[in-house]
Design a protein around this motif. Structure first.
Motif, mmCIF file in Angstrom:
data_model
loop_
_atom_site.group_PDB
_atom_site.id
_atom_site.type_symbol
_atom_site.label_atom_id
_atom_site.label_comp_id
_atom_site.label_asym_id
_atom_site.label_seq_id
_atom_site.Cartn_x
_atom_site.Cartn_y
_atom_site.Cartn_z
ATOM 1 N N VAL A 143 0.863 -1.179 0.000
ATOM 2 C CA VAL A 143 0.000 0.000 0.000
ATOM 3 C C VAL A 143 0.900 1.230 0.000
ATOM 4 C CG1 VAL A 143 -1.785 1.291 1.215
ATOM 5 C CG2 VAL A 143 -1.796 -1.221 1.274
ATOM 6 N N LYS A 144 0.839 2.013 -1.070
ATOM 7 C CA LYS A 144 1.687 3.190 -1.213
ATOM 8 C C LYS A 144 0.846 4.452 -1.007
ATOM 9 C CE LYS A 144 4.208 0.641 -4.796
ATOM 10 N NZ LYS A 144 5.382 0.261 -4.002
ATOM 11 N N ILE A 145 1.394 5.387 -0.231
ATOM 12 C CA ILE A 145 0.702 6.648 0.049
ATOM 13 C C ILE A 145 1.527 7.794 -0.523
ATOM 14 C CG2 ILE A 145 0.048 8.237 1.889
ATOM 15 C CD1 ILE A 145 -0.830 5.925 3.541
ATOM 16 N N ASN A 146 0.828 8.753 -1.112
ATOM 17 C CA ASN A 146 1.497 9.917 -1.676
ATOM 18 C C ASN A 146 1.829 10.913 -0.566
ATOM 19 O OD1 ASN A 146 1.955 12.526 -3.005
ATOM 20 N ND2 ASN A 146 1.311 11.464 -4.853
ATOM 21 N N VAL A 147 3.126 11.134 -0.381
ATOM 22 C CA VAL A 147 3.611 12.096 0.611
ATOM 23 C C VAL A 147 4.463 13.130 -0.118
ATOM 24 C CG1 VAL A 147 4.951 12.461 2.713
ATOM 25 C CG2 VAL A 147 3.625 10.341 2.423
ATOM 26 N N ILE A 189 5.194 6.289 -1.017
ATOM 27 C CA ILE A 189 5.919 5.609 0.050
ATOM 28 C C ILE A 189 5.114 4.404 0.531
ATOM 29 C CG2 ILE A 189 6.856 5.839 2.383
ATOM 30 C CD1 ILE A 189 7.252 8.808 1.830
ATOM 31 N N ASN A 190 5.788 3.233 0.628
ATOM 32 C CA ASN A 190 5.127 2.039 1.151
ATOM 33 C C ASN A 190 4.785 2.237 2.620
ATOM 34 O OD1 ASN A 190 5.426 0.771 -1.296
ATOM 35 N ND2 ASN A 190 7.183 -0.446 -0.689
ATOM 36 N N LYS A 191 3.505 2.008 2.959
ATOM 37 C CA LYS A 191 3.060 2.233 4.329
ATOM 38 C C LYS A 191 2.431 0.998 4.968
ATOM 39 C CE LYS A 191 3.549 6.848 4.964
ATOM 40 N NZ LYS A 191 3.898 7.572 6.206
ATOM 41 N N GLY A 192 2.070 0.015 4.160
ATOM 42 C CA GLY A 192 1.397 -1.162 4.707
ATOM 43 C C GLY A 192 1.317 -2.252 3.671
#
Length: 513
Positions: free
Chosen positions: A337-341, A346-349
């Protein structure tokens, strides 16, 4: 566009995403692909088209069940409004992605609603459910019938991969102050179940309780649907915004195996993000496709005489770590699970696969303290053909109190009359082995006192692993094994190649009849 755990095609069958919506008991049997019309005890209850239309058919004394003739599905649907009216419809099979069929198994007093992937090449095919490679089935007694309700420890194909799974028993109802369940083997494998208990959770009416992959429970009291959802740039919001008959999965209809093709789909999801939220509970309903479960067997069977040695090697922490690294890299059964930062993904989970017939809700907790915008943007890159998703939601709410009990069975009996209570009471070295298709165990649990003004959720906590029955006599295909292990993206290339071979063989078999 893909959807549902079972997939449909116009010119051919797509086994790539067998999505099953089951409301009953499935009895394992091989159904000839060319003889769907002759399989009299199946009734089409629903059909979903590629553009997202849902046909829910009515039947009874007045109206015949829906059926297929030539290239059409013919049935009756109830129209909205009052007075109630019913209309006959003819749906071209070429437009249909998934159908659901119902089968009554009088011998086991079970009902099964099964999603089927279709293809048309002059005739309609039914994909044999016997191709499934997965895990045991759990059935709940709903007061009248045993209903297919869970599919624990998928992917645990050897002792080193044994795990505990948590299946929400949505259909389970008390019967004479007992919960009645069945655990069955309906596929070609030996299943080793270590422990079977129930988790009984009483919680506020407006709250849901959902586990993560490790069995930690989370309360969901304010789920927010995605604001936007796209797959490869195409809007898929209606396929993934709620739990219904619409599932997303890879579209394999016109896939060309070329060097420059993308071997992954790109899913992007956008959710609201409160300004001061530091953590979010991502709720995912999805899992592994039927083809994905088949590829697990294919990628194991190529080891031939070395299969059991490979299983044994995974007991070594170093070898197990290498497998974990491979899973993280390829994402066939564990999806990042990638989140836009601030413009960076960025892989977050991680989302774990399960199924392939039942998709469970799972919570993935994500740190969003570094997301500064008012929108939470998530990206998934599922390898083509391996994943199916029904719904996504996020929840920023605080945890709510609930009452939790883990209860043991008062009675567990195998189909040959053996008492299994001590066998399934603890997670230890004592397993209930089911080597034969058709084996089953019958379980009875007490019904705890219900907390008034609350809602009850019951989960089956089941531990174990399974051994796929396969040909282990061949020489190891070392070059293929090497490529799968060390060449990034090769496993999905191999999967697509095998899929296209399977479709070609199916077409040739049909043409020769």
């Amino acid at each position: 566009m893909g959807v549902n755990m079972l997939k449909r095609m116009t010119a051919l069958i797509t086994l790539f995403s067998f999505v099953l919506y089951m409301t009953g008991c499935y009895t394992s049997q091989e159904i000839p692909k060319e003889q769907f019309y002759e399989y009299r005890d199946f009734e089409i209850t629903s059909a979903v088209t590629y553009d997202g239309r849902i046909y829910e058919f009515v039947s009874g004394k007045t109206y015949l069940p829906a059926y297929m003739v030539d290239s059409l599905i013919v049935g009756y649907v109830q129209l909205m409004g009052y007075p109630i009216t019913v209309k006959k419809v003819e749906v071209p099979v070429a437009e249909v992605k998934t159908i659901y069929v119902e089968h009554y198994d009088a011998g086991n007093s079970c009902l099964a609603g099964i999603g089927i992937t279709l293809g048309v090449i002059g005739i309609v095919f039914l994909i044999a459910l016997a191709t499934k490679e997965s895990c045991p089935f759990v059935y709940s007694f709903d007061g009248e019938n045993y209903v297919f309700d869970g599919e624990p420890y998928g992917g645990a194909i050897c002792p080193a991969l044994e795990r505990t799974d948590y299946c929400l028993l949505e259909n389970l109802k008390p019967f004479k102050n007992q919960y009645l369940l069945q655990l069955t083997n309906e596929v070609d494998e030996t299943q080793f179940t270590n422990e079977f208990k129930l988790w009984v959770v009483d919680h506020p009416q407006n709250v849901s309780v959902i586990p993560d992959i490790d069995g930690s429970l989370f309360t969901i009291s304010n789920p927010l649907k995605p604001l936007k959802g796209a797959a490869n740039g195409v809007d898929i919001i209606k396929w993934i915004d709620e739990k219904d008959l619409l599932f997303w999965d890879s579209d394999m209809r016109n896939l060309e195996l070329t060097e420059d093709m993308s071997h992954r789909d790109t899913l992007t999801l956008s959710f609201p993000k409160p300004e001061h939220a530091n953590k979010v509970k991502l709720v995912v309903n999805g899992g592994t496709t039927l083809w994905g479960s088949q590829m697990l067997k294919k990628m194991t069977e190529i080891r031939g005489t070395q299969v059991d040695n490979w299983y044994k090697s995974l007991e070594n922490p170093i070898m197990k770590a290498q497998l974990d690294y491979w899973n993280d890299r390829e994402e066939l059964y564990q999806l990042q699970v990638k989140i836009n930062v601030d413009g960076r993904w960025i892989n977050k989970g991680e989302i774990w696969g399960g199924g392939p017939f039942v998709t469970e809700d799972r919570v993935i907790t994500l740190d969003v303290s570094d997301v500064n915008s008012g929108e939470l943007n998530i990206m998934l890159l599922p390898p083509k053909g391996f994943w199916t998703f029904n719904s996504f939601a996020v929840d920023y709410s605080a945890e709510q109190p609930y009452k939790f009990l883990e209860i043991s069975a008062t009675e567990i009996t195998s189909d040959d009359g053996v008492d299994l209570r001590n066998v399934l009471e603890f997670s230890d070295d004592n397993y209930y082995e089911m080597p034969e298709t058709g084996q089953r165990a019958y379980l009875k649990f007490p019904v705890p006192e219900f907390k008034t003004n609350h809602k009850r959720s019951v989960f089956a906590k089941v531990s174990g692993y399974y051994d796929i029955h396969m040909n282990k006599s061949g020489e190891p295909q070392n070059e293929l094994i090497r490529k799968i292990a060390f060449e990034p993206e090769f496993p999905v290339k191999y999967s697509i190649s095998e899929y296209k071979k399977w479709v070609a063989e199916l077409i040739n078999q049909t043409a020769s009849k």
